[in-house]
Design an enzyme around this catalytic site. Structure first.
Site, PDB file in Angstrom:
ATOM      1  N   PHE A 284       6.871   2.735  -3.460  1.00 28.92           N
ATOM      2  CA  PHE A 284       7.863   3.054  -2.607  1.00 28.92           C
ATOM      3  C   PHE A 284       7.846   4.519  -2.180  1.00 28.92           C
ATOM      4  O   PHE A 284       8.449   4.940  -1.006  1.00 28.92           O
ATOM      5  CB  PHE A 284       9.294   2.950  -3.269  1.00 28.92           C
ATOM      6  CG  PHE A 284       9.594   4.130  -4.114  1.00 28.92           C
ATOM      7  CD1 PHE A 284      10.313   5.384  -3.667  1.00 28.92           C
ATOM      8  CD2 PHE A 284       9.203   4.250  -5.576  1.00 28.92           C
ATOM      9  CE1 PHE A 284      10.704   6.572  -4.284  1.00 28.92           C
ATOM     10  CE2 PHE A 284       9.508   5.425  -6.314  1.00 28.92           C
ATOM     11  CZ  PHE A 284      10.246   6.521  -5.744  1.00 28.92           C
TER      12      PHE A 284
ATOM     13  N   LYS B  98       1.658  -6.038   0.776  1.00 28.02           N
ATOM     14  CA  LYS B  98       2.808  -6.257  -0.004  1.00 28.02           C
ATOM     15  C   LYS B  98       3.608  -5.107  -0.275  1.00 28.02           C
ATOM     16  O   LYS B  98       3.148  -4.373  -1.359  1.00 28.02           O
ATOM     17  CB  LYS B  98       2.606  -7.166  -1.283  1.00 28.02           C
ATOM     18  CG  LYS B  98       3.778  -8.174  -1.912  1.00 28.02           C
ATOM     19  CD  LYS B  98       5.040  -7.134  -1.996  1.00 28.02           C
ATOM     20  CE  LYS B  98       5.086  -6.492  -3.318  1.00 28.02           C
ATOM     21  NZ  LYS B  98       6.260  -5.663  -3.719  1.00 28.02           N
TER      22      LYS B  98
ATOM     23  N   ARG C 118      11.629  -1.659  -2.356  1.00 29.17           N
ATOM     24  CA  ARG C 118      12.829  -0.673  -2.049  1.00 29.17           C
ATOM     25  C   ARG C 118      12.923  -0.058  -0.628  1.00 29.17           C
ATOM     26  O   ARG C 118      13.922   0.486  -0.457  1.00 29.17           O
ATOM     27  CB  ARG C 118      12.549   0.247  -3.159  1.00 29.17           C
ATOM     28  CG  ARG C 118      13.126  -0.062  -4.308  1.00 29.17           C
ATOM     29  CD  ARG C 118      12.990   1.095  -5.559  1.00 29.17           C
ATOM     30  NE  ARG C 118      11.623   0.890  -6.176  1.00 29.17           N
ATOM     31  CZ  ARG C 118      11.261   1.598  -7.178  1.00 29.17           C
ATOM     32  NH1 ARG C 118      11.963   2.537  -7.459  1.00 29.17           N
ATOM     33  NH2 ARG C 118      10.140   1.476  -7.806  1.00 29.17           N
TER      34      ARG C 118
ATOM     35  N   CYS D  16       3.098  11.518  -6.266  1.00 28.00           N
ATOM     36  CA  CYS D  16       1.930  11.191  -7.294  1.00 28.00           C
ATOM     37  C   CYS D  16       0.808  12.323  -7.233  1.00 28.00           C
ATOM     38  O   CYS D  16       0.440  12.752  -8.374  1.00 28.00           O
ATOM     39  CB  CYS D  16       1.096   9.895  -7.268  1.00 28.00           C
ATOM     40  SG  CYS D  16       0.070  10.200  -5.679  1.00 28.00           S
TER      41      CYS D  16
HETATM   42  P1  NAD Z   1       5.784   0.542  -9.240  1.00 30.70           P
HETATM   43  O1  NAD Z   1       4.684   0.394 -10.039  1.00 30.70           O
HETATM   44  O2  NAD Z   1       7.310   0.262  -9.692  1.00 30.70           O
HETATM   45  O3  NAD Z   1       5.710  -0.724  -7.770  1.00 30.70           O
HETATM   46  C1  NAD Z   1       4.506  -0.587  -7.089  1.00 30.70           C
HETATM   47  C2  NAD Z   1       4.116  -2.010  -6.862  1.00 30.70           C
HETATM   48  O4  NAD Z   1       4.349  -2.971  -7.733  1.00 30.70           O
HETATM   49  C3  NAD Z   1       5.254  -2.423  -5.698  1.00 30.70           C
HETATM   50  O5  NAD Z   1       4.847  -3.074  -4.626  1.00 30.70           O
HETATM   51  C4  NAD Z   1       6.126  -3.360  -6.588  1.00 30.70           C
HETATM   52  O6  NAD Z   1       6.655  -4.447  -5.833  1.00 30.70           O
HETATM   53  C5  NAD Z   1       5.117  -4.041  -7.532  1.00 30.70           C
HETATM   54  N1  NAD Z   1       5.714  -4.313  -8.965  1.00 30.70           N
HETATM   55  C6  NAD Z   1       6.932  -3.837  -9.516  1.00 30.70           C
HETATM   56  N2  NAD Z   1       6.945  -4.548 -10.606  1.00 30.70           N
HETATM   57  C7  NAD Z   1       5.954  -5.186 -10.808  1.00 30.70           C
HETATM   58  C8  NAD Z   1       5.457  -6.199 -12.225  1.00 30.70           C
HETATM   59  N3  NAD Z   1       6.211  -6.255 -13.076  1.00 30.70           N
HETATM   60  N4  NAD Z   1       4.410  -7.048 -11.867  1.00 30.70           N
HETATM   61  C9  NAD Z   1       3.849  -6.778 -10.716  1.00 30.70           C
HETATM   62  N5  NAD Z   1       4.150  -6.021  -9.601  1.00 30.70           N
HETATM   63  C10 NAD Z   1       5.157  -5.159  -9.709  1.00 30.70           C
HETATM   64  O7  NAD Z   1       5.829   1.833  -8.708  1.00 30.70           O
HETATM   65  P2  NAD Z   1       6.926   2.457  -7.658  1.00 30.70           P
HETATM   66  O8  NAD Z   1       8.077   2.938  -8.518  1.00 30.70           O
HETATM   67  O9  NAD Z   1       7.107   1.808  -6.315  1.00 30.70           O
HETATM   68  O10 NAD Z   1       6.036   3.965  -7.016  1.00 30.70           O
HETATM   69  C11 NAD Z   1       6.155   4.933  -7.961  1.00 30.70           C
HETATM   70  C12 NAD Z   1       4.632   5.084  -8.859  1.00 30.70           C
HETATM   71  O11 NAD Z   1       3.548   5.113  -8.155  1.00 30.70           O
HETATM   72  C13 NAD Z   1       4.590   6.444  -9.737  1.00 30.70           C
HETATM   73  O12 NAD Z   1       4.221   6.023 -11.038  1.00 30.70           O
HETATM   74  C14 NAD Z   1       3.576   7.192  -8.868  1.00 30.70           C
HETATM   75  O13 NAD Z   1       2.807   8.106  -9.577  1.00 30.70           O
HETATM   76  C15 NAD Z   1       2.756   6.144  -8.458  1.00 30.70           C
HETATM   77  N6  NAD Z   1       1.794   6.487  -7.293  1.00 30.70           N
HETATM   78  C16 NAD Z   1       0.560   6.854  -7.638  1.00 30.70           C
HETATM   79  C17 NAD Z   1      -0.210   7.013  -6.607  1.00 30.70           C
HETATM   80  C18 NAD Z   1      -1.528   7.362  -6.763  1.00 30.70           C
HETATM   81  O14 NAD Z   1      -2.709   7.339  -5.753  1.00 30.70           O
HETATM   82  N7  NAD Z   1      -2.001   7.409  -7.973  1.00 30.70           N
HETATM   83  C19 NAD Z   1       0.190   7.234  -5.415  1.00 30.70           C
HETATM   84  C20 NAD Z   1       1.755   7.046  -5.169  1.00 30.70           C
HETATM   85  C21 NAD Z   1       2.627   6.467  -6.261  1.00 30.70           C
END
Ligand code: NAD
Length: 498
Positions: free
Chosen positions: A148, A172, A176, A280
């Site tokens: 998100f 995908k 949110r 992140c």
């Molecule tokens: P999230 O892991 O909740 O969601 C990411 C994606 O996974 C979404 O598209 C979501 O629909 C999907 N998803 C959620 N639950 C799932 C499940 N149980 N099984 C399969 N898919 C699922 O992450 P978020 O809250 O949207 O984003 C924040 C997180 O992303 C933080 O941990 C942040 O550090 C990380 N992030 C990392 C980077 C990087 O480059 N390392 C960049 C941006 C954000």
């Protein structure tokens, strides 16, 4: 109420059996619902991608680049609309939302140069009359699953590279804040991309699993939290796909005794609290070296933090806006309580903050902890909110060790005037992206983005030449145009070029 569907060729919309609410974080009200798709929608998207991709792959790279040039112009022309839409679902302030779009756009700009980076390697005369050349060919259909917190930048990191390389792409986005990814796909069609080359399927875990298991999807790029990144990596690889899965972070900012503390406080305020800490590459941990540095820093930090303006995301004076959901706000507040329970000193407490006139918005004030130690869970885990934790290091060695030993290894920064210390630190620290007097070292688009340890699974980074490597496979051709062909026993031995 607005409903957000999918962007799939031939999909007329409606009929979703499941949906998810999209909030306006400024008011706390539901502003839209988004369809949660399933295998059936994905199959439709894959069929359209499969039909479109071969022609796109045959379209010469310069023509593909022209679509990217046009797309770049369209995004620039629609920047304000995109930034406002993004801000209204995510809650980041408009200037930051523009930055989100802009950093994605920079990858599109890099993709405009795709003919240059796709040029293969060539050896003339590798043997008598023999030449060897390699070419990079697209994989077919790629998919991206995005978080998100950067609903414009991260999708563009992925599809900008994948599509320029000749793949079709299925995105995908986070359920949110799905509106900007949908708009990005519409603009891509306007830019002249054939239908089926960029599609958006909305959904949750069910859609993610369908993507991971789909036999016609060759590669998956994921960015999100680490446990899910790890799950995606394992399941995707088990299904025979190429997978890169970026995870969470806990970036440290090292403050050496010789650092310019006014500059540090200024940089830290933005890096720790900007976008409500939902980045992140935020700096949620500050590591002053020596107690004297710690005390001086703390003295300057407290008033700076107290002066931060938390406001609605359209408030041009606000430093940061609300967090994304009430659930996430509660999670952050729980972490703050956890830090207190674990014995850290809560110097500034951001809990219980309300914004007048927006009492139901998901706002949270800035918090500062001192005397945080490595055994605390609130230090080991990602909080992803406007919370800065101070971990005091006694010397340079400990300052190198702290981020190096942490489970996450996304980014790190060092603030110093000492070139030798900075150089040593950059060389030794066990983290993927390093800033030297740069608090948020997100590399430019012609370098590459990727963390280490639990911040990234898989071995190829996002964008730059690493992105090209991820979204293509290499074919190597050894050719000879001889007068005759090998005959007799020579035809049965491994060829050597001599
Ligand atoms: P999230 O892991 O909740 O969601 C990411 C994606 O996974 C979404 O598209 C979501 O629909 C999907 N998803 C959620 N639950 C799932 C499940 N149980 N099984 C399969 N898919 C699922 O992450 P978020 O809250 O949207 O984003 C924040 C997180 O992303 C933080 O941990 C942040 O550090 C990380 N992030 C990392 C980077 C990087 O480059 N390392 C960049 C941006 C954000």
């Amino acid at each position: 109420m607005r409903t957000i569907d999918h962007h799939i060729v031939g999909h007329s919309g409606g009929g979703a059996s499941r949906s998810h609410v999209v909030f306006d974080p400024n008011t706390g009200q539901v502003q839209a619902t988004v369809a949660l798709g399933s295998q059936a929608e994905l199959d439709k998207a894959v069929a359209a991608a499969k039909a479109a991709q071969p022609d796109w792959a045959r379209t010469n790279p310069q023509r593909r680049a022209r679509v990217m040039f046009k797309y770049k112009e369209l995004i620039e022309a629609n920047m304000e609309e995109l930034a406002h839409l993004l801000s209204s679902e995510h809650g980041k302030v408009i200037a930051d939302a523009r930055g989100d779009v802009q950093r994605g756009l920079e990858v599109i700009e890099y993709a405009c140069g795709i003919p240059q980076v796709l040029k293969g390697e060539y050896t003339h005369g590798a043997g008598p009359g023999i030449d060897v050349y390699s070419m990079r060919q697209p994989l077919g259909i790629g998919a991206g699953i995005t978080p998100f917190n950067f609903p414009a930048m991260i999708p563009m990191w992925m599809f900008g590279m994948a599509i320029a390389c000749g793949n079709a792409f299925i995105l995908k986005p986070s359920e949110r804040d799905p509106s900007v990814p949908m708009r990005l796909a519409e603009l891509f069609r306007e830019a002249g991309a054939p239908e089926g080359i960029l599609q958006v399927v909305n959904g949750d875990k069910e859609m993610v699993d369908a993507i991971l298991d789909h036999p016609d999807i060759a590669a998956v790029s994921f960015v999100g939290s680490s446990d899910i990144a790890h799950y995606v990596y394992k399941r995707g690889v088990a299904a025979g796909k190429r997978v890169q899965a970026m995870g969470g972070a806990k970036n440290h900012g090292i403050v050496m005794p010789d650092a310019d503390l006014d500059q540090v406080v200024n940089e830290l305020s933005g890096a720790a609290f900007g976008s409500a800490g939902e980045r992140c590459m935020a700096l949620p941990v500050v590591v002053p070296v020596g107690d004297k540095t710690a005390e001086a820093l703390k003295e300057k930090l407290i008033p700076a933090i107290e002066a931060l303006r938390v406001g609605v995301s359209t408030d041009a004076e606000a430093h940061y806006g609300p967090v994304v959901t009430a659930e996430h706000k509660a999670r952050i507040e729980n972490w703050i309580q956890k830090g207190v329970d674990e014995g850290a000193e809560l110097v500034v407490d951001g809990r219980g903050f309300t914004l007048q006139g927006h009492e139901k918005g998901f706002f949270i004030g800035p918090s500062l902890f001192d005397h945080v130690t490595t055994d605390m869970e609130s230090y080991q885990e990602e909080i992803f909110g406007p919370v800065l934790q101070m971990v005091r290091a006694k010397d340079f060695e400990e300052a190198v060790r702290l981020p190096s030993d942490h489970q996450y290894g996304n980014g790190v920064a060092i603030f110093t005037r000492n070139g030798h210390a900075a150089r040593e630190f950059a060389g030794r620290v066990n983290v993927g992206m390093v800033g030297i007097n740069v608090p948020i070292p997100v590399p430019v688009s012609y370098h590459t983005f990727g963390g280490w340890k639990r911040s990234a699974f898989g071995d190829t980074n996002q964008y730059g030449t690493e992105g090209v490597k991820f979204w293509t496979k290499v074919k190597t051709v050894t050719q000879r145009w001889p007068d005759g062909s090998p005959t007799g026993e020579n035809a049965f031995v491994i060829p050597t070029m001599g």
